[in-house]
Design a protein around this motif. Sequence first.
Motif, short mmCIF file in Angstrom:
data_model
loop_
_atom_site.label_atom_id
_atom_site.label_comp_id
_atom_site.label_asym_id
_atom_site.label_seq_id
_atom_site.Cartn_x
_atom_site.Cartn_y
_atom_site.Cartn_z
N LEU A 259 0.82 -1.21 0.00
CA LEU A 259 0.00 0.00 0.00
C LEU A 259 0.85 1.25 0.00
O LEU A 259 0.53 2.24 -0.67
N LEU B 162 0.09 3.67 -3.16
CA LEU B 162 -0.56 4.96 -2.87
C LEU B 162 0.37 6.12 -3.19
O LEU B 162 -0.05 7.13 -3.77
N HIS C 276 -5.09 3.88 -7.67
CA HIS C 276 -6.43 3.74 -7.09
C HIS C 276 -6.53 2.31 -6.57
O HIS C 276 -6.46 1.36 -7.34
N ILE C 277 -6.71 2.18 -5.26
CA ILE C 277 -6.74 0.87 -4.62
C ILE C 277 -8.12 0.57 -4.06
O ILE C 277 -8.71 1.39 -3.35
N GLU C 278 -8.61 -0.62 -4.37
CA GLU C 278 -9.81 -1.16 -3.74
C GLU C 278 -9.33 -2.27 -2.81
O GLU C 278 -8.77 -3.27 -3.28
N LEU C 279 -9.51 -2.09 -1.52
CA LEU C 279 -8.92 -3.01 -0.55
C LEU C 279 -9.97 -3.80 0.21
O LEU C 279 -11.00 -3.25 0.62
N GLU D 218 -9.90 2.72 6.10
CA GLU D 218 -9.12 3.56 5.19
C GLU D 218 -8.11 4.39 5.97
O GLU D 218 -6.94 4.48 5.61
N TRP E 2 -5.33 1.97 7.39
CA TRP E 2 -4.33 1.50 6.44
C TRP E 2 -3.41 2.64 6.00
O TRP E 2 -2.20 2.43 5.82
N ARG E 3 -3.96 3.82 5.82
CA ARG E 3 -3.11 4.96 5.45
C ARG E 3 -2.11 5.27 6.57
O ARG E 3 -0.94 5.59 6.31
N LYS F 86 -5.67 6.88 -4.19
CA LYS F 86 -7.07 6.73 -3.79
C LYS F 86 -7.24 5.37 -3.15
O LYS F 86 -6.82 4.36 -3.71
N LEU F 87 -7.84 5.34 -1.97
CA LEU F 87 -8.03 4.08 -1.24
C LEU F 87 -9.49 3.96 -0.82
O LEU F 87 -10.03 4.84 -0.16
N CYS G 188 -11.88 1.03 1.05
CA CYS G 188 -11.92 -0.26 1.74
C CYS G 188 -13.33 -0.84 1.72
O CYS G 188 -14.31 -0.10 1.66
#
Length: 204
Positions: A23, A27, A32-35, A61, A64-65, A75-76, A78
Amino acid sequence: MSKKPLIVAVSGASGLIYAVRTLKYLLAADYHIELVASKSAQMVWLSEQNIRMPSEPIQQEEFWRQQAGVETAGKLRCHHSGDVGANIASGSFRTLGMIVIPCSMSTVAKIATGLSSDLLERAADVQLKEGRKLVIVPRETPFSVIHLRNLTTLAEAGVRIVPAIPAWYHNPQTIEDLVDFVVARALDQLDIDCIPLQRWEGRK
Protein backbone atom coordinates in the motif's frame (compact mmCIF):
# COMPACT_ATOMS: atom_id res chain seq x y z
CA MET A 1 -1.12 5.82 -15.60
CA SER A 2 -4.23 3.74 -16.03
CA LYS A 3 -7.31 4.99 -14.23
CA LYS A 4 -8.45 1.44 -13.57
CA PRO A 5 -8.25 0.43 -9.91
CA LEU A 6 -6.17 -2.40 -8.51
CA ILE A 7 -7.67 -4.76 -5.94
CA VAL A 8 -5.45 -5.39 -2.94
CA ALA A 9 -6.64 -8.23 -0.71
CA VAL A 10 -5.24 -9.09 2.70
CA SER A 11 -5.93 -12.55 4.10
CA GLY A 12 -5.24 -13.95 7.54
CA ALA A 13 -1.67 -15.09 6.95
CA SER A 14 1.26 -13.97 9.03
CA GLY A 15 3.32 -11.16 7.54
CA LEU A 16 0.98 -8.18 7.29
CA ILE A 17 4.02 -6.00 6.71
CA TYR A 18 3.83 -7.21 3.10
CA ALA A 19 0.39 -5.62 2.73
CA VAL A 20 1.50 -2.41 4.44
CA ARG A 21 4.54 -1.96 2.19
CA THR A 22 2.45 -2.75 -0.90
CA LEU A 23 0.00 0.00 0.00
CA LYS A 24 2.80 2.41 0.85
CA TYR A 25 4.29 2.25 -2.63
CA LEU A 26 1.07 2.01 -4.61
CA LEU A 27 -0.56 4.96 -2.87
CA ALA A 28 2.61 7.04 -3.11
CA ALA A 29 2.60 6.30 -6.86
CA ASP A 30 -1.00 7.61 -7.03
CA TYR A 31 -2.74 4.31 -7.75
CA HIS A 32 -6.43 3.74 -7.09
CA ILE A 33 -6.74 0.87 -4.62
CA GLU A 34 -9.81 -1.16 -3.74
CA LEU A 35 -8.92 -3.01 -0.55
CA VAL A 36 -10.57 -5.94 1.19
CA ALA A 37 -9.22 -7.64 4.30
CA SER A 38 -10.58 -10.92 5.61
CA LYS A 39 -11.89 -11.39 9.14
CA SER A 40 -8.82 -13.46 9.92
CA ALA A 41 -6.59 -10.52 9.00
CA GLN A 42 -8.05 -8.63 11.95
CA MET A 43 -6.94 -11.41 14.29
CA VAL A 44 -3.46 -11.46 12.77
CA TRP A 45 -3.07 -7.71 13.32
CA LEU A 46 -3.93 -8.17 16.96
CA SER A 47 -1.50 -11.09 17.28
CA GLU A 48 1.45 -9.58 15.39
CA GLN A 49 1.21 -5.91 16.34
CA ASN A 50 -1.22 -5.80 19.26
CA ILE A 51 -3.29 -3.42 17.11
CA ARG A 52 -7.01 -3.77 16.51
CA MET A 53 -7.94 -3.21 12.86
CA PRO A 54 -11.29 -1.44 12.51
CA SER A 55 -14.08 -3.42 10.90
CA GLU A 56 -15.87 -0.49 9.27
CA PRO A 57 -14.57 0.59 5.82
CA ILE A 58 -14.23 4.32 6.57
CA GLN A 59 -12.17 3.65 9.69
CA GLN A 60 -10.19 1.02 7.81
CA GLU A 61 -9.12 3.56 5.19
CA GLU A 62 -7.68 5.80 7.89
CA PHE A 63 -6.08 2.79 9.58
CA TRP A 64 -4.33 1.50 6.44
CA ARG A 65 -3.11 4.96 5.45
CA GLN A 66 -1.70 5.42 8.92
CA GLN A 67 0.08 2.05 8.81
CA ALA A 68 1.46 2.78 5.32
CA GLY A 69 2.51 6.31 6.23
CA VAL A 70 0.72 7.81 3.22
CA GLU A 71 -1.94 10.30 4.29
CA THR A 72 -3.26 11.83 1.08
CA ALA A 73 -1.68 10.37 -2.07
CA GLY A 74 -3.50 7.90 -4.27
CA LYS A 75 -7.07 6.73 -3.79
CA LEU A 76 -8.03 4.08 -1.24
CA ARG A 77 -11.44 2.54 -0.79
CA CYS A 78 -11.92 -0.26 1.74
CA HIS A 79 -14.67 -2.86 1.74
CA HIS A 80 -16.24 -4.96 4.45
CA SER A 81 -15.26 -8.60 3.97
CA GLY A 82 -18.89 -9.67 4.06
CA ASP A 83 -20.10 -7.19 1.44
CA VAL A 84 -20.49 -9.54 -1.53
CA GLY A 85 -22.51 -6.84 -3.28
CA ALA A 86 -19.51 -4.48 -3.51
CA ASN A 87 -18.26 -3.19 -6.86
CA ILE A 88 -15.29 -5.59 -6.91
CA ALA A 89 -17.69 -8.55 -6.70
CA SER A 90 -18.83 -7.91 -10.28
CA GLY A 91 -17.04 -8.59 -13.52
CA SER A 92 -18.51 -5.43 -15.01
CA PHE A 93 -16.30 -3.41 -12.64
CA ARG A 94 -13.08 -3.16 -14.61
CA THR A 95 -9.75 -3.44 -12.81
CA LEU A 96 -6.02 -3.76 -13.43
CA GLY A 97 -6.20 -7.07 -11.61
CA MET A 98 -5.84 -8.24 -8.04
CA ILE A 99 -3.10 -9.13 -5.59
CA VAL A 100 -3.64 -11.17 -2.43
CA ILE A 101 -0.80 -10.30 -0.06
CA PRO A 102 -0.16 -12.13 2.18
CA CYS A 103 -2.24 -15.13 1.13
CA SER A 104 -3.12 -17.89 3.58
CA MET A 105 -3.36 -21.51 2.53
CA SER A 106 -7.03 -21.45 3.47
CA THR A 107 -7.58 -18.63 0.99
CA VAL A 108 -5.54 -20.48 -1.63
CA ALA A 109 -7.75 -23.55 -1.18
CA LYS A 110 -10.99 -21.60 -1.45
CA ILE A 111 -9.93 -19.71 -4.58
CA ALA A 112 -8.65 -22.94 -6.15
CA THR A 113 -12.01 -24.65 -5.61
CA GLY A 114 -14.14 -21.70 -6.68
CA LEU A 115 -15.62 -20.93 -3.27
CA SER A 116 -16.89 -17.39 -2.72
CA SER A 117 -17.89 -17.24 0.93
CA ASP A 118 -16.69 -13.66 1.37
CA LEU A 119 -15.80 -10.63 -0.74
CA LEU A 120 -12.10 -11.49 -1.00
CA GLU A 121 -12.83 -14.90 -2.47
CA ARG A 122 -15.57 -13.57 -4.75
CA ALA A 123 -13.30 -10.81 -6.09
CA ALA A 124 -10.59 -13.37 -6.84
CA ASP A 125 -13.13 -15.61 -8.57
CA VAL A 126 -14.20 -12.65 -10.70
CA GLN A 127 -10.63 -11.97 -11.82
CA LEU A 128 -10.32 -15.58 -12.93
CA LYS A 129 -13.59 -15.73 -14.82
CA GLU A 130 -12.86 -12.41 -16.53
CA GLY A 131 -9.35 -13.49 -17.51
CA ARG A 132 -7.73 -10.69 -15.54
CA LYS A 133 -4.44 -10.78 -13.68
CA LEU A 134 -4.47 -12.41 -10.26
CA VAL A 135 -1.34 -12.55 -8.12
CA ILE A 136 -1.07 -14.36 -4.82
CA VAL A 137 1.75 -14.14 -2.30
CA PRO A 138 1.52 -17.29 -0.15
CA ARG A 139 3.15 -17.04 3.26
CA GLU A 140 3.44 -20.54 4.65
CA THR A 141 6.14 -23.11 5.31
CA PRO A 142 6.49 -25.96 4.78
CA PHE A 143 3.98 -26.64 2.03
CA SER A 144 1.96 -29.83 2.37
CA VAL A 145 1.06 -31.85 -0.70
CA ILE A 146 -2.46 -30.40 -0.44
CA HIS A 147 -1.04 -26.88 -0.50
CA LEU A 148 1.06 -27.72 -3.53
CA ARG A 149 -1.88 -29.23 -5.39
CA ASN A 150 -4.01 -26.16 -4.72
CA LEU A 151 -1.20 -23.87 -5.86
CA THR A 152 -0.78 -25.98 -9.01
CA THR A 153 -4.51 -25.66 -9.72
CA LEU A 154 -4.22 -21.88 -9.49
CA ALA A 155 -1.09 -21.77 -11.64
CA GLU A 156 -2.85 -23.85 -14.30
CA ALA A 157 -5.68 -21.30 -14.22
CA GLY A 158 -3.22 -18.50 -14.96
CA VAL A 159 -2.65 -17.17 -11.46
CA ARG A 160 0.82 -15.78 -10.81
CA ILE A 161 2.25 -17.22 -7.60
CA VAL A 162 4.97 -15.22 -5.83
CA PRO A 163 5.97 -16.88 -2.55
CA ALA A 164 7.24 -14.56 0.16
CA ILE A 165 10.85 -15.57 -0.46
CA PRO A 166 13.30 -12.63 -0.53
CA ALA A 167 16.66 -12.49 -2.25
CA TRP A 168 20.00 -11.26 -0.95
CA TYR A 169 21.84 -10.16 -4.10
CA HIS A 170 20.57 -6.60 -3.61
CA ASN A 171 22.43 -6.44 -0.29
CA PRO A 172 19.45 -5.88 2.03
CA GLN A 173 20.18 -3.97 5.22
CA THR A 174 16.77 -4.01 6.91
CA ILE A 175 13.67 -6.18 7.21
CA GLU A 176 11.93 -3.63 5.00
CA ASP A 177 14.52 -4.24 2.27
CA LEU A 178 13.68 -7.95 2.31
CA VAL A 179 9.94 -7.29 2.30
CA ASP A 180 10.19 -4.72 -0.49
CA PHE A 181 11.97 -7.22 -2.73
CA VAL A 182 9.01 -9.60 -2.49
CA VAL A 183 6.50 -6.79 -2.98
CA ALA A 184 8.36 -5.48 -6.03
CA ARG A 185 8.50 -8.93 -7.64
CA ALA A 186 4.79 -9.45 -6.95
CA LEU A 187 3.89 -6.10 -8.53
CA ASP A 188 6.11 -6.99 -11.51
CA GLN A 189 3.49 -9.63 -12.35
CA LEU A 190 0.97 -6.80 -12.75
CA ASP A 191 3.38 -4.71 -14.85
CA ILE A 192 3.65 -2.21 -11.99
CA ASP A 193 7.08 -0.77 -11.28
CA CYS A 194 6.89 1.73 -8.42
CA ILE A 195 9.44 0.39 -5.94
CA PRO A 196 13.12 1.37 -6.03
CA LEU A 197 14.80 -2.00 -6.36
CA GLN A 198 18.33 -3.01 -7.25
CA ARG A 199 17.66 -5.57 -9.95
CA TRP A 200 20.00 -8.32 -11.05
CA GLU A 201 22.14 -7.14 -13.93
CA GLY A 202 24.46 -10.09 -14.26
CA ARG A 203 27.99 -10.49 -13.02
CA LYS A 204 30.15 -7.42 -13.29
